[in-house]
Design a protein around this motif. Structure first.
Motif, PDB file in Angstrom:
ATOM      1  N   SER A 172      -5.424  38.334 -32.377  1.00  0.00           N
ATOM      2  CA  SER A 172      -4.695  38.476 -31.116  1.00  0.00           C
ATOM      3  C   SER A 172      -5.192  39.679 -30.334  1.00  0.00           C
ATOM      4  CB  SER A 172      -3.198  38.622 -31.394  1.00  0.00           C
ATOM      5  OG  SER A 172      -2.475  38.645 -30.184  1.00  0.00           O
ATOM      6  N   PRO A 173      -5.535  39.502 -29.053  1.00  0.00           N
ATOM      7  CA  PRO A 173      -5.995  40.633 -28.244  1.00  0.00           C
ATOM      8  C   PRO A 173      -4.819  41.446 -27.720  1.00  0.00           C
ATOM      9  CG  PRO A 173      -5.966  38.662 -26.917  1.00  0.00           C
ATOM     10  CD  PRO A 173      -5.528  38.246 -28.293  1.00  0.00           C
ATOM     11  N   VAL A 174      -5.108  42.608 -27.207  1.00  0.00           N
ATOM     12  CA  VAL A 174      -4.085  43.453 -26.579  1.00  0.00           C
ATOM     13  C   VAL A 174      -4.466  43.658 -25.126  1.00  0.00           C
ATOM     14  CG1 VAL A 174      -3.508  44.639 -28.721  1.00  0.00           C
ATOM     15  CG2 VAL A 174      -5.305  45.563 -27.247  1.00  0.00           C
ATOM     16  N   ARG A 175      -3.486  44.071 -24.350  1.00  0.00           N
ATOM     17  CA  ARG A 175      -3.728  44.295 -22.928  1.00  0.00           C
ATOM     18  C   ARG A 175      -4.811  45.366 -22.743  1.00  0.00           C
ATOM     19  NH1 ARG A 175       0.893  46.088 -18.486  1.00  0.00           N
ATOM     20  NH2 ARG A 175      -0.537  46.251 -16.694  1.00  0.00           N
ATOM     21  N   GLY A 176      -5.746  45.083 -21.849  1.00  0.00           N
ATOM     22  CA  GLY A 176      -6.827  46.025 -21.587  1.00  0.00           C
ATOM     23  C   GLY A 176      -8.061  45.794 -22.437  1.00  0.00           C
ATOM     24  N   GLU A 177      -7.970  44.874 -23.399  1.00  0.00           N
ATOM     25  CA  GLU A 177      -9.129  44.620 -24.260  1.00  0.00           C
ATOM     26  C   GLU A 177     -10.178  43.793 -23.522  1.00  0.00           C
ATOM     27  OE1 GLU A 177     -10.093  43.001 -28.799  1.00  0.00           O
ATOM     28  OE2 GLU A 177      -8.029  43.080 -28.052  1.00  0.00           O
ATOM     29  N   SER A 178     -11.451  44.073 -23.789  1.00  0.00           N
ATOM     30  CA  SER A 178     -12.558  43.363 -23.161  1.00  0.00           C
ATOM     31  C   SER A 178     -13.442  42.743 -24.246  1.00  0.00           C
ATOM     32  CB  SER A 178     -13.380  44.322 -22.293  1.00  0.00           C
ATOM     33  OG  SER A 178     -14.457  43.645 -21.690  1.00  0.00           O
ATOM     34  N   ILE A 179     -13.748  41.456 -24.110  1.00  0.00           N
ATOM     35  CA  ILE A 179     -14.549  40.727 -25.093  1.00  0.00           C
ATOM     36  C   ILE A 179     -15.885  40.356 -24.450  1.00  0.00           C
ATOM     37  CG2 ILE A 179     -14.668  38.725 -26.629  1.00  0.00           C
ATOM     38  CD1 ILE A 179     -12.367  40.582 -27.278  1.00  0.00           C
ATOM     39  N   PRO A 180     -17.022  40.805 -24.992  1.00  0.00           N
ATOM     40  CA  PRO A 180     -18.320  40.471 -24.409  1.00  0.00           C
ATOM     41  C   PRO A 180     -18.769  39.059 -24.800  1.00  0.00           C
ATOM     42  CG  PRO A 180     -18.625  41.849 -26.325  1.00  0.00           C
ATOM     43  CD  PRO A 180     -17.134  41.728 -26.136  1.00  0.00           C
ATOM     44  N   ILE A 181     -19.553  38.460 -23.939  1.00  0.00           N
ATOM     45  CA  ILE A 181     -20.111  37.122 -24.178  1.00  0.00           C
ATOM     46  C   ILE A 181     -21.626  37.199 -23.987  1.00  0.00           C
ATOM     47  CG2 ILE A 181     -20.223  34.733 -23.356  1.00  0.00           C
ATOM     48  CD1 ILE A 181     -17.367  35.043 -22.350  1.00  0.00           C
ATOM     49  N   ARG A 182     -22.346  36.610 -24.916  1.00  0.00           N
ATOM     50  CA  ARG A 182     -23.803  36.525 -24.784  1.00  0.00           C
ATOM     51  C   ARG A 182     -24.252  35.221 -25.451  1.00  0.00           C
ATOM     52  NH1 ARG A 182     -27.823  40.266 -23.506  1.00  0.00           N
ATOM     53  NH2 ARG A 182     -26.203  41.857 -23.324  1.00  0.00           N
ATOM     54  N   VAL A 183     -24.743  34.287 -24.648  1.00  0.00           N
ATOM     55  CA  VAL A 183     -25.147  32.973 -25.148  1.00  0.00           C
ATOM     56  C   VAL A 183     -26.613  32.751 -24.793  1.00  0.00           C
ATOM     57  CG1 VAL A 183     -24.745  30.488 -25.071  1.00  0.00           C
ATOM     58  CG2 VAL A 183     -22.810  32.072 -24.840  1.00  0.00           C
ATOM     59  N   PHE A 184     -27.454  32.552 -25.810  1.00  0.00           N
ATOM     60  CA  PHE A 184     -28.879  32.302 -25.603  1.00  0.00           C
ATOM     61  C   PHE A 184     -29.096  30.788 -25.483  1.00  0.00           C
ATOM     62  CE2 PHE A 184     -28.591  36.413 -27.577  1.00  0.00           C
ATOM     63  CZ  PHE A 184     -29.591  37.158 -26.975  1.00  0.00           C
ATOM     64  N   LEU A 185     -29.702  30.357 -24.387  1.00  0.00           N
ATOM     65  CA  LEU A 185     -29.856  28.930 -24.113  1.00  0.00           C
ATOM     66  C   LEU A 185     -31.112  28.321 -24.742  1.00  0.00           C
ATOM     67  CD1 LEU A 185     -28.868  28.842 -20.319  1.00  0.00           C
ATOM     68  CD2 LEU A 185     -27.414  28.402 -22.316  1.00  0.00           C
ATOM     69  N   ALA A 186     -32.094  29.147 -25.075  1.00  0.00           N
ATOM     70  CA  ALA A 186     -33.414  28.635 -25.457  1.00  0.00           C
ATOM     71  C   ALA A 186     -33.370  27.704 -26.675  1.00  0.00           C
ATOM     72  CB  ALA A 186     -34.368  29.797 -25.717  1.00  0.00           C
ATOM     73  N   GLY A 187     -32.426  27.883 -27.558  1.00  0.00           N
ATOM     74  CA  GLY A 187     -32.415  27.105 -28.796  1.00  0.00           C
ATOM     75  C   GLY A 187     -31.734  25.759 -28.696  1.00  0.00           C
ATOM     76  N   TYR A 188     -31.305  25.362 -27.500  1.00  0.00           N
ATOM     77  CA  TYR A 188     -30.516  24.138 -27.384  1.00  0.00           C
ATOM     78  C   TYR A 188     -31.260  23.055 -26.607  1.00  0.00           C
ATOM     79  CZ  TYR A 188     -26.809  27.057 -29.156  1.00  0.00           C
ATOM     80  OH  TYR A 188     -26.075  27.888 -29.944  1.00  0.00           O
ATOM     81  N   ASP A 189     -30.854  21.823 -26.849  1.00  0.00           N
ATOM     82  CA  ASP A 189     -31.472  20.661 -26.209  1.00  0.00           C
ATOM     83  C   ASP A 189     -30.852  20.469 -24.831  1.00  0.00           C
ATOM     84  OD1 ASP A 189     -32.820  18.347 -25.669  1.00  0.00           O
ATOM     85  OD2 ASP A 189     -31.503  17.070 -26.872  1.00  0.00           O
ATOM     86  N   LEU A 190     -31.380  21.198 -23.855  1.00  0.00           N
ATOM     87  CA  LEU A 190     -30.840  21.176 -22.505  1.00  0.00           C
ATOM     88  C   LEU A 190     -31.858  20.589 -21.536  1.00  0.00           C
ATOM     89  CD1 LEU A 190     -29.386  24.802 -22.525  1.00  0.00           C
ATOM     90  CD2 LEU A 190     -28.065  22.685 -22.747  1.00  0.00           C
ATOM     91  N   THR A 191     -31.355  20.052 -20.457  1.00  0.00           N
ATOM     92  CA  THR A 191     -32.199  19.568 -19.366  1.00  0.00           C
ATOM     93  C   THR A 191     -31.764  20.296 -18.098  1.00  0.00           C
ATOM     94  OG1 THR A 191     -30.688  17.829 -18.604  1.00  0.00           O
ATOM     95  CG2 THR A 191     -32.161  17.289 -20.447  1.00  0.00           C
ATOM     96  N   PRO A 192     -32.564  20.234 -17.051  1.00  0.00           N
ATOM     97  CA  PRO A 192     -32.051  20.744 -15.775  1.00  0.00           C
ATOM     98  C   PRO A 192     -30.842  19.930 -15.321  1.00  0.00           C
ATOM     99  CG  PRO A 192     -34.434  20.474 -15.689  1.00  0.00           C
ATOM    100  CD  PRO A 192     -33.976  19.824 -16.957  1.00  0.00           C
ATOM    101  N   THR A 193     -30.002  20.544 -14.508  1.00  0.00           N
ATOM    102  CA  THR A 193     -28.918  19.810 -13.865  1.00  0.00           C
ATOM    103  C   THR A 193     -29.534  18.713 -12.988  1.00  0.00           C
ATOM    104  OG1 THR A 193     -27.417  21.707 -13.856  1.00  0.00           O
ATOM    105  CG2 THR A 193     -27.023  19.997 -12.213  1.00  0.00           C
ATOM    106  N   MET A 194     -28.979  17.513 -13.083  1.00  0.00           N
ATOM    107  CA  MET A 194     -29.474  16.381 -12.288  1.00  0.00           C
ATOM    108  C   MET A 194     -28.313  15.811 -11.486  1.00  0.00           C
ATOM    109  SD  MET A 194     -31.745  14.448 -15.206  1.00  0.00           S
ATOM    110  CE  MET A 194     -32.902  15.343 -16.258  1.00  0.00           C
ATOM    111  N   ARG A 195     -28.477  15.773 -10.173  1.00  0.00           N
ATOM    112  CA  ARG A 195     -27.389  15.293  -9.316  1.00  0.00           C
ATOM    113  C   ARG A 195     -27.808  14.012  -8.595  1.00  0.00           C
ATOM    114  NH1 ARG A 195     -26.792  21.090  -8.025  1.00  0.00           N
ATOM    115  NH2 ARG A 195     -24.915  21.853  -9.062  1.00  0.00           N
TER     116      ARG A 195
END
Length: 371
Positions: free
Chosen positions: A238-261
């Motif tokens: 459980s977090p407390v007020r004022g707490e900050s959680i960092p996020i770092r996600v590396f995309l290179a290892g995943y099977d991704l394609t460009p966005t296609m519209r």
């Protein structure tokens, strides 16, 4: 029965591309989920090479009604198999009707071929490029096909708008989340943080997922398939007020394609970051944010690139908006449904949708947002 098995007992067809020994290759997913390596091409590149026809029996003559080679770009929707939609079709005649008495080789050249879309194999749709040689015969044609990989390159300014938003549940939870950019190339890193402004419910853990949504069809016959590409637990306890959680996600290892519209008005592929909070009573709350993925050209391909396309990035007016999380009723499936939308839309004045700019010409329409 000459051509019942394979390409026939009477002759064998081979397609040899010029520069094959030094040409780069790329992995392309097959319909059964496996990967195969194909020769890699880009929009505007020429295709040239030789077609070799080898007679399998000495002294045998091969009668034919003509020999041709085609370069084809096709989209196939799996629910409408057998009905391929061609968006590129080029034909070269290699030989007029006659007879082959010995092994024969033909040169071919498709100059500066337009390849507007990237190859894609999805849940309900497949986009492919291939060369097809056909020896036309009275009964059964001899046919040889070779698939090719095509990548589309894009260019964005170094700086693009961050995603910053306050979301929450009234009088219970307010958090601010921020991602450093809204557009990422396929080997990029998503950097962000979660900041807790108000915490009055007991949160057990928090996770972030990358979701791919494939949309096929149109009008009343629209099919959406959602796939979780990656999932990270970014907080346990459980977090407390004022707490900050960092996020770092590396995309290179995943099977991704460009966005296609709205590719050839047949399908779209879009990506979302899905932030999920789970409380001690196993209730799940989530907020979804679309991101744009694009393929960055490397130094080897610079000779093919034109000047970068300028992009006007709309300003993000979401930072002072307080939103409600969408509460997922219990029980829930392992992967949150993406059909649920937030209680409020994030932007009071939504900016007009923008196309993905490309190094080569690439006109794409952007469909209306899904509900």
């Amino acid at each position: 029965m000459d051509s019942f098995f394979g390409f026939g007992q009477s002759a064998e067809i081979d397609i040899i591309l010029d520069g094959a020994a030094t040409r780069r290759t790329a992995e392309v997913k097959t319909e059964d989920g496996k990967k195969e390596r194909l020769f890699l091409f880009f929009d505007g590149e020429s295709l040239s090479g030789k077609v070799n026809i080898t007679l399998k029996r000495p002294g045998y003559k091969l009668e034919h009604q003509g020999i041709k080679i085609e370069f084809l770009g096709q989209i196939e929707l799996y629910y409408d198999r057998g009905n391929q939609h061609e968006f590129t079709s080029l034909v070269k005649e290699l030989a007029r009707p006659g007879e082959l008495h010995h092994n024969t080789s033909y040169d071919f050249d498709f100059n500066q071929v337009e390849k507007p879309y990237e190859v894609y194999t999805g849940t309900n749709v497949k986009l492919r490029y291939f060369l097809r040689v056909t020896v036309v015969r009275r009964l059964t044609d001899l046919v040889k096909e070779v698939d090719l990989a095509v990548h589309t390159l894009s260019s964005y300014p170094e700086m693009n708008s961050s995603i910053k938003m306050e979301v929450g549940i009234e009088d219970s939870l307010h958090i601010e989340f921020e991602y450093n950019k809204s557009k990422y190339h396929l080997k990029d890193v998503i950097v962000g943080k979660i900041y807790f402004l108000l915490v009055r419910i007991k949160i057990r853990h928090m996770e972030i997922a990358i979701i791919r949504r494939e949309t096929t069809g149109s009008g009343p016959n629209v099919f959406n398939e959602n796939e979780t590409i990656a999932k990270y637990e970014i907080m346990d306890g459980s977090p407390v007020r004022g707490e900050s959680i960092p996020i770092r996600v590396f995309l290179a290892g995943y099977d991704l394609t460009p966005t296609m519209r709205d590719i050839n008005k047949k399908f779209s592929v879009r990506y979302y970051l899905n932030l999920v909070l789970v409380d001690e009573e196993e209730r799940r709350y989530f907020k979804q944010q679309e991101i744009t993925l694009w393929r960055k050209g490397d130094r080897i391909r610079k000779s093919l690139q034109m000047a970068p396309v300028p992009v006007t990035t709309p300003t993000n007016g979401e930072s002072d908006q307080v939103q409600a999380f969408e509460k997922i009723p219990t029980p829930v499936s392992e992967e949150p449904s993406l059909e649920d939308s937030p209680v409020e839309e994030p932007a009071p004045n939504p900016a007009p949708p923008e196309e993905i700019p490309r190094v080569e010409s690439y006109a794409e329409g952007v469909p209306a947002e899904d509900a």
